[in-house]
Design an enzyme around this catalytic site. Structure first.
Site, PDB file in Angstrom:
ATOM      1  N   HIS A  67      -6.196   6.920   0.332  1.00  0.00           N
ATOM      2  CA  HIS A  67      -6.235   7.524  -1.003  1.00  0.00           C
ATOM      3  C   HIS A  67      -5.343   8.758  -0.956  1.00  0.00           C
ATOM      4  O   HIS A  67      -5.698   9.754  -0.321  1.00  0.00           O
ATOM      5  CB  HIS A  67      -7.675   7.894  -1.372  1.00  0.00           C
ATOM      6  CG  HIS A  67      -8.589   6.700  -1.453  1.00  0.00           C
ATOM      7  ND1 HIS A  67      -8.726   5.943  -2.590  1.00  0.00           N
ATOM      8  CD2 HIS A  67      -9.373   6.103  -0.519  1.00  0.00           C
ATOM      9  CE1 HIS A  67      -9.577   4.951  -2.370  1.00  0.00           C
ATOM     10  NE2 HIS A  67      -9.986   5.022  -1.111  1.00  0.00           N
ATOM     11  N   HIS A 183     -13.512  -4.072  -2.807  1.00  0.00           N
ATOM     12  CA  HIS A 183     -14.514  -3.082  -2.398  1.00  0.00           C
ATOM     13  C   HIS A 183     -15.857  -3.749  -2.689  1.00  0.00           C
ATOM     14  O   HIS A 183     -16.288  -3.803  -3.837  1.00  0.00           O
ATOM     15  CB  HIS A 183     -14.290  -1.803  -3.227  1.00  0.00           C
ATOM     16  CG  HIS A 183     -15.388  -0.799  -3.138  1.00  0.00           C
ATOM     17  ND1 HIS A 183     -15.204   0.476  -2.641  1.00  0.00           N
ATOM     18  CD2 HIS A 183     -16.681  -0.854  -3.516  1.00  0.00           C
ATOM     19  CE1 HIS A 183     -16.343   1.148  -2.718  1.00  0.00           C
ATOM     20  NE2 HIS A 183     -17.258   0.368  -3.251  1.00  0.00           N
ATOM     21  N   HIS A 236     -13.011  -2.062   4.075  1.00  0.00           N
ATOM     22  CA  HIS A 236     -14.050  -1.292   4.798  1.00  0.00           C
ATOM     23  C   HIS A 236     -15.403  -1.992   4.941  1.00  0.00           C
ATOM     24  O   HIS A 236     -16.427  -1.515   4.469  1.00  0.00           O
ATOM     25  CB  HIS A 236     -14.235   0.081   4.157  1.00  0.00           C
ATOM     26  CG  HIS A 236     -14.309   0.111   2.645  1.00  0.00           C
ATOM     27  ND1 HIS A 236     -15.083  -0.743   1.914  1.00  0.00           N
ATOM     28  CD2 HIS A 236     -13.690   0.922   1.750  1.00  0.00           C
ATOM     29  CE1 HIS A 236     -14.946  -0.461   0.622  1.00  0.00           C
ATOM     30  NE2 HIS A 236     -14.089   0.538   0.504  1.00  0.00           N
ATOM     31  N   ASP A 309      -9.461   4.308   5.215  1.00  0.00           N
ATOM     32  CA  ASP A 309     -10.099   4.750   3.957  1.00  0.00           C
ATOM     33  C   ASP A 309     -10.017   6.279   3.830  1.00  0.00           C
ATOM     34  O   ASP A 309     -10.952   6.926   3.354  1.00  0.00           O
ATOM     35  CB  ASP A 309     -11.554   4.274   3.861  1.00  0.00           C
ATOM     36  CG  ASP A 309     -12.121   4.387   2.448  1.00  0.00           C
ATOM     37  OD1 ASP A 309     -11.353   4.710   1.515  1.00  0.00           O
ATOM     38  OD2 ASP A 309     -13.328   4.171   2.275  1.00  0.00           O
TER      39      ASP A 309
HETATM   40  O1  DOR Z   1     -15.875   6.805   0.468  1.00  0.00           O
HETATM   41  C1  DOR Z   1     -15.119   6.406  -0.401  1.00  0.00           C
HETATM   42  N1  DOR Z   1     -14.205   7.220  -0.987  1.00  0.00           N
HETATM   43  N2  DOR Z   1     -15.226   5.149  -0.779  1.00  0.00           N
HETATM   44  C2  DOR Z   1     -14.539   4.668  -1.829  1.00  0.00           C
HETATM   45  O2  DOR Z   1     -14.684   3.520  -2.117  1.00  0.00           O
HETATM   46  C3  DOR Z   1     -13.647   5.541  -2.616  1.00  0.00           C
HETATM   47  C4  DOR Z   1     -13.200   6.692  -1.821  1.00  0.00           C
HETATM   48  C5  DOR Z   1     -12.563   7.783  -2.651  1.00  0.00           C
HETATM   49  O3  DOR Z   1     -11.679   7.485  -3.445  1.00  0.00           O
HETATM   50  O4  DOR Z   1     -12.943   8.944  -2.480  1.00  0.00           O
HETATM   51 ZN    ZN Z   2     -13.670   1.367  -1.252  1.00  0.00          ZN
END
Ligand code: DOR
Ligand code: ZN
Length: 429
Positions: A67, A183, A236, A309
């Protein structure tokens, strides 16, 4: 090392794509691997050399799940800062999830992310949203998104829950040979869930997310994949039940693949301790049998790759009551150290398998051509690491804008020494 040709000398090359696991010299020229020979075998001219004696030289790591938070949440991370963190972690390519602001559901946003102005120091491959706004109602235009540079489709952060919509997503993606990254979570089962459902959630008085939430979506998706012959990639994965479903799907020769994060093969729900939000992520940390299942899946090939992740959040966002804090932890700079310390040192998984999980296999899963390999002609994306070096990770010294990690202060074995993208060094320890 700033020149157009570099000789990496005396390193131990691990390149599973080409069955190489021995000392070799590697010559990079004009952004490509120009030669790979027995030590001392390169006779052509080069401008610089890098002595990799006692170090491992491998194709650069590829993270299918990060991300980067741009556009829209630059206080957490930018494409520039996130890719600097990737470089420090040995990653030469990262796939960027679409849960940005706005959501990456248009070719314009995909194109914007790829512009040189973003300041990326490693290769960025956008993953586009499956549904408009990731709202789970109407599919995006996969073909246009692919033309703009998207390599896969996902509503990550949220599942694609509607059966018919997921069926259509898989059928459309299959025609374009794009993976659908799911997901896998059914939030209808656990309103307000913020950690794993089990004895620890009961003790802490927090609402739990049961294993069935993940497994039920994975089982539904596998059923749909049987019909469409699409490539389903499970993001994940965290539970033994879902992993077993993937194992069975593979035996059936379905195109079902799965990734595991370093935190899910390392930590347990009980590590949350006293409501520490550095241990809050989605899917949540699970119990011991699930963690053991992940190790077994890494050993027997059910798990295809390691993905971080990497999910940066600002200090003030994480510094809240456990149930209110956002899900997610950063992970780019601790991935290799955790893989070496936990998987290699403790569970005796060979380094060749770790390189396969972090480079060879992710390149193949998302069809990133001429990456994940040091064959002559491949992109000159290389990581050099010391598998024996001991060091302490300090989050404050990390390159991400955010510091939300449970691994601050951990003692690790295995350190990235250099990361080279397209023949140019982007990180030197
Ligand atoms: O822990 C997570 N953070 N899981 C997710 O699915 C999204 C991600 C986020 O964008 O912060
Ligand atoms: Zn996710």
């Amino acid at each position: 090392m700033t020149s157009t040709s570099v000789l990496i000398r005396r390193g131990h090359v691990i390149d599973p794509a080409n069955n190489i696991d021995r000392p070799m010299d590697v010559l990079l020229r004009e952004g490509r691997v120009a030669a790979i020979t027995e030590p001392g075998g390169i006779k052509s001219e080069y401008e610089e050399e890098f002595d990799a004696n006692h170090l491992v030289v491998a194709p650069g790591f590829i993270d299918l799940h990060v991300h980067l938070r741009e556009p829209g949440q630059a206080h957490k991370e930018t494409i520039a800062s996130g890719t600097r963190s990737a470089a420090a972690g040995g990653f030469t390519s990262v796939c960027a999830m679409p849960n940005t602001s706005p959501v990456n559901d248009t070719p314009e946003t995909t194109t914007w992310m790829l512009q040189p102005d973003r300041g990326a120091v490693v290769n960025v491959f956008p993953i586009a949203a499956a549904t408009i706004g990731s709202n789970g109602e109407k599919l995006t235009n996969f073909r246009d998104l692919q033309r703009a540079g998207a390599v896969a489709i996902s509503d990550d952060g949220k599942p694609i829950l509607d059966d018919n919509l997921m069926r259509e997503a898989l059928r459309t993606a299959a025609r374009l040979e794009m993976p659908v990254v799911q997901h896998a979570e059914d939030p209808r089962m656990h309103p307000g869930g913020c950690m794993n459902y089990g004895v620890t959630s009961l003790r802490l008085g927090l609402r739990g997310i049961p294993n069935a939430s993940e497994a039920s979506v994975v089982l539904r998706d596998i059923r749909l994949t049987r019909e469409s012959r699409a490539h389903l990639h499970v993001a994940h994965i965290s539970t033994a039940e879902a992993l077993d479903a993937v194992r069975r799907a593979k035996k059936e020769n379905l195109r079902v693949t799965a990734e595991v994060t370093p935190h899910h093969f390392t930590l347990l729900d009980e590590n949350i301790g006293h409501y520490d939000t550095a241990y809050k992520m989605n899917p949540p940390l699970r119990a011991n049998p699930d963690r053991d299942a992940m190790i077994a899946g890494l050993k027997d090939g059910t798990l295809d790759c390691i993905a971080t992740d990497h999910a940066p959040h600002a200090y003030h966002e994480k510094e809240q009551e456990f149930d209110r804090a956002p899900f997610g932890i950063i992970g780019l700079e601790t991935a290799l150290p955790l893989a070496i310390t936990v998987l290699h040192k403790h569970f005796e998984i060979p380094l060749t398998r770790i390189v396969q999980l972090m480079s060879t296999s992710p390149a193949r899963l998302f069809q990133l051509m001429h990456r994940g390999s040091l064959a002559v002609g491949s992109h000159a994306d290389v990581v050099v690491f010391d598998p024996k070096m001991k060091w302490k990770f300090e989050a404050a010294k990390g390159h991400s804008k955010s510091k939300n990690t449970p691994f601050d202060g951990w003692d690790f074995m295995g350190k990235v020494m250099a990361t080279i993208v397209g023949g140019r060094p982007v990180y030197l320890a």
